[in-house]
Write an enzyme that holds these catalytic residues in place. Sequence first.
Site, PDB file in Angstrom:
ATOM      1  N   GLU A  83      41.416  71.425 103.593  1.00 60.44           N
ATOM      2  CA  GLU A  83      42.501  72.229 103.024  1.00 60.44           C
ATOM      3  C   GLU A  83      41.944  73.281 102.065  1.00 60.44           C
ATOM      4  OE1 GLU A  83      45.769  69.738 101.781  1.00 60.44           O
ATOM      5  OE2 GLU A  83      45.966  68.827 103.776  1.00 60.44           O
TER       6      GLU A  83
ATOM      7  N   GLU B  57      43.573  68.409  92.969  1.00 62.75           N
ATOM      8  CA  GLU B  57      43.749  67.546  94.138  1.00 62.75           C
ATOM      9  C   GLU B  57      44.055  68.443  95.335  1.00 62.75           C
ATOM     10  OE1 GLU B  57      47.114  64.949  94.355  1.00 62.75           O
ATOM     11  OE2 GLU B  57      48.287  66.037  92.862  1.00 62.75           O
TER      12      GLU B  57
END
Lengths: 648, 648
Positions: free
Chosen positions: A457, A448
Amino acid sequence: MPLGERAGDKSESRYCGIETEFNDDMPHVLAFNLSSGGFDFIVAPLMDPTYRPSLLQKDSLGSGVLPFAASDLVLSPAQWSSHVVGKISSWIDLDSEDETLRMDSETTLKQEIAWATHLSLQACLLPAPKGTSIANYARCVNQILQGLSNMQLWLRIPLVKPDDDCKDAKSDTLVDSWEIWNSFRVLCEHHSQLSIALDILSTLPSANSLGRWFGESVRAAIVNTDSFLTNARGYPCLSKRHQKLVTAFFNHSIQIIISGKSVHNIPKACVDSASYHDHSVADSQKHPLRPYLDYVAYLYQRMDPLPEQERFELGYRDFLQSPLQPLMDNLEAQTYETFEKDAVKYIQYQRAVCKALLDRVPDEKASSITTVLMVVGAGRGPLVRASLQAAEETGRKLKVFAVEKNPNAVVTLHSLVKLEGWEDTVTIVSSDMRYWTAPEKADILVSELLGSFGDNELSPECLDGAQRFLKQDGISIPSSYTSFLQPVTASKLYNDVKAHKDIVHFETAYVVKMHNVARLAPTQPVFTFTHPKRSNMESNLRYKKLQFMIPNDTGSALVHGFAGYFDATLYKDVHLGIEPSTATPNMFSWFAIFFPLRTPICVTPDSPLEVHFWRCCASTKVWYEWCVSSPSSSPIHNSNGRSYWVGL
Amino acid sequence: MPLGERAGDKSESRYCGIETEFNDDMPHVLAFNLSSGGFDFIVAPLMDPTYRPSLLQKDSLGSGVLPFAASDLVLSPAQWSSHVVGKISSWIDLDSEDETLRMDSETTLKQEIAWATHLSLQACLLPAPKGTSIANYARCVNQILQGLSNMQLWLRIPLVKPDDDCKDAKSDTLVDSWEIWNSFRVLCEHHSQLSIALDILSTLPSANSLGRWFGESVRAAIVNTDSFLTNARGYPCLSKRHQKLVTAFFNHSIQIIISGKSVHNIPKACVDSASYHDHSVADSQKHPLRPYLDYVAYLYQRMDPLPEQERFELGYRDFLQSPLQPLMDNLEAQTYETFEKDAVKYIQYQRAVCKALLDRVPDEKASSITTVLMVVGAGRGPLVRASLQAAEETGRKLKVFAVEKNPNAVVTLHSLVKLEGWEDTVTIVSSDMRYWTAPEKADILVSELLGSFGDNELSPECLDGAQRFLKQDGISIPSSYTSFLQPVTASKLYNDVKAHKDIVHFETAYVVKMHNVARLAPTQPVFTFTHPKRSNMESNLRYKKLQFMIPNDTGSALVHGFAGYFDATLYKDVHLGIEPSTATPNMFSWFAIFFPLRTPICVTPDSPLEVHFWRCCASTKVWYEWCVSSPSSSPIHNSNGRSYWVGL
């Protein structure tokens, strides 16, 4: 008194005002409208409407005392500032052809604002521009704004937009009032103390055109008694569309102001039976506009209470946050805590792992085959738990590696494994997945690593590293993710970025719970990443050109930037995301992302908005660049990642 | 060798270049084109045109050595930097639909620029954009520009603009190349190292459309041999319009580059008789393009020499100067010296005083009436002299008061009066005219308080003060003055303002000798002041809205700001001014004034440019505010005189 109690709602829109006429007995005006009328504040003229500086000079009779409504002493400072909005003389016309009127207007405007400042009023209502020529009005207001401490100036703007049919007639009088507002605020350089009071008329423009205003700094909506209908019992009420609009105002912290004379003759006998009426009969009869206020209060009280999640997120609304740098920085416990609470997200992961396990291991081999599952970026263990639960649910045997680079999270992981008795199943690896030498290859890689914009990210770069230890036919959960964008009007966000007075902040993306925002066109997909990659040669550079069309009935609108989202396919039909049309319900781990534009761009329905987004990579960082190339070109934002980048 | 000698001309346009093909024997290429050809520099490809990074990777055969044209050692550093412009591979296409080509293009472009930087080249020629989609090309060039030390990048742009007739066809291939340039440079944020190399074709667009380019940063004009005609003797020559254009390039420091193959078969016998030919026959026969160079040299040498005044002002061309603050500061001797040299100006004043004296004193009373003339702002005395000469010329008796606030200038005045023996006629008053108590009233008030924009050095405020001691029927010289404005393209000025990186400089007016500027529409009058005033009530505040229409055949253009001028009526038909269409010849006291725009605005012939100018006054200062309201709104510049003002 406020319109009512609504759980969680602490916004200004609980307060309702009334527009009054000039009256030099201010204490009486205040008492009558607040105590008898039940209103929370008055919008009252500050100056005798017959005053004209040029007449005064000619007469030379003036005592030098300006004909203001009252001395500052007649009310307490708190009364002035909490209950009075100054209404600037409505005769002023700074763009008149008549030079005397223009000069009188400038003098009076400045005198009234100076008086309002002296009284510490919170806001003044500026009269609506008289025509489409507004430059001199804007110049004068802009001068005032430069020296204003805290007071807000609300420019009155009638909520009108001609239909497209009327446009053909090319009539000059029919103009979209938004365009007047837009010119005015651009001339005033988007000053944060300049906002809008919308005049609501009996006819409303299209829903798309109304939507634009929710991205603008509308502080008040003035509803004239003329705009009310009459219900079966003779009481004022609003059309369905007006009701919806007023409710939307409540939801966007926009205060209602009732204006005009009572046009409803309410039969005395009926007063008691009004279902939405909860004030005493005696009171309501005293003030002619009380029934209108009561109706507005009824609409307020009728609203559904705020859902708990919304209430929790209230404080984040339209508040700019810098995105995380999860690779360079280690997350804090509090951040893990928040994310782990997002049950919905882990349920989706569990569903995805279940399906992957069932696909990978047929029922007949369930007891013989042990699937190797690696959680890369295990944090404090929520995905480890979800994976183990999936194994239990499907009856598959699992061997788990939990890889985590943050040594602090690894501590928690260790105690979790001990506490749950997972020692035989779970191996904890304290390492960055990009550099770990795995003892064996994985069947399933679970991660994740997604940001609000999917890849922002650096999930692609991390999983490039992890793919080394995924079997040739192995599965990555997520298996792909796509970012989405749409143009937005977001004057609050724009002004917050602008307040930094540098380019760096205009070339940075922000995580935001977007609320006072107008979404001008449906989202479009931007970048997609799929895992595992078919080839090592596949680059993580991306370039996408997007064309947005503003719906025809919207009219022109200002694009302050772009709202970004993502949608991820975890495995097959199990997805997870925040793209508004497909968003996973009740998930709160991600807000949207906002890419600002250094100079907002005005778009019209006839010309497409062409936008370019790049994902650029260098040895130590990844960054986005963006620009608009149509209807006009913007500078390219964030060249070489000079302002905003994510470290590798 | 340079094209020729032209008195006073030290500009780059004396040097002529040649575009060459790829050749890895760089010393030979240089020797052939410079020594044999007579060119000053070459525009040479730096990289083998067959190179593609993607092919190299696939082959994996590469030695890792990039196929550049030559090692850096084959030429001296001075040769590289003075005689070689790097020509970037023309196959690169950063906005291709083909991703491999796009990636190859980016890699190659960056490698070639890195190599050119290594060689310390002064400039590189970037290939023309392949289509109208240019965002990725611009993004890549913009990235390069961020890290470039001194090198210029010349973007090649074909000089084409479709006729308005063609526009109706709405053909996508027919675009105004200026628009491509404009998008490109806006995307690159008007970077000062990004400039233009214009490709001159055999057909030229309209004169107005050509005019736009003289406000842009055009560094070179590439003339293909195809664009040459053939004269009666078989030699290359250019059409009248091309000749005019090339001469304009010379005048704007734009270098000519000859490109293409020789398409003229010059009969040997003819070579000698070519009238413009002054090189040896042997030389010219060696290089196939020599006749083209000779023709360009002929055009250069044919130009008129620069007039002396122009030569004197060369150093001031497009150089921003802050306007004087003559009220707050005292002028220096050097400034007086310069202004006093402007004979033309004082001749006009003398003519005006003559006419005023003749009107005021009939011949029969010439000996009985003494006219009281006051020079307000007498400086070191040039207007005193002009007035006395006028008295002598007309045979009128004069009493002169010379009022001057600068005590240093008063010293000079005293010695002047002594030296000239004017003691009986001239009274020197050391005082500010606004506060002086005059012993008697004047018949004639003479002043020279005008700035480039007329009232911008506060002539109105000074003369308001002086009017106290002017007789009811007295005369003011000047009797009125009007400022004028026109929109201009002025990329050099814009970039110089931008280099300060603040808003203050964008909200300041500058005195400039405008040269590399495109005047986009005829001037229009702005503010007029008339003296003496009819009434004391008349204010010096002004507001003017102007609408400029760009001529139809210009096409779109970028407005970087406004050029300002003035025209003054000294007395009756005697005027003085710098407004281009009526400017007083050979007067050099004033350059134009430049009001910049913070963000340049693109204008098209279909929509008027609406501009607002204000003259604002407060107790201690006077200032201008300005804005554009159409085709789109700009912020109001210089609100409250926050950036630029003239002190009272």
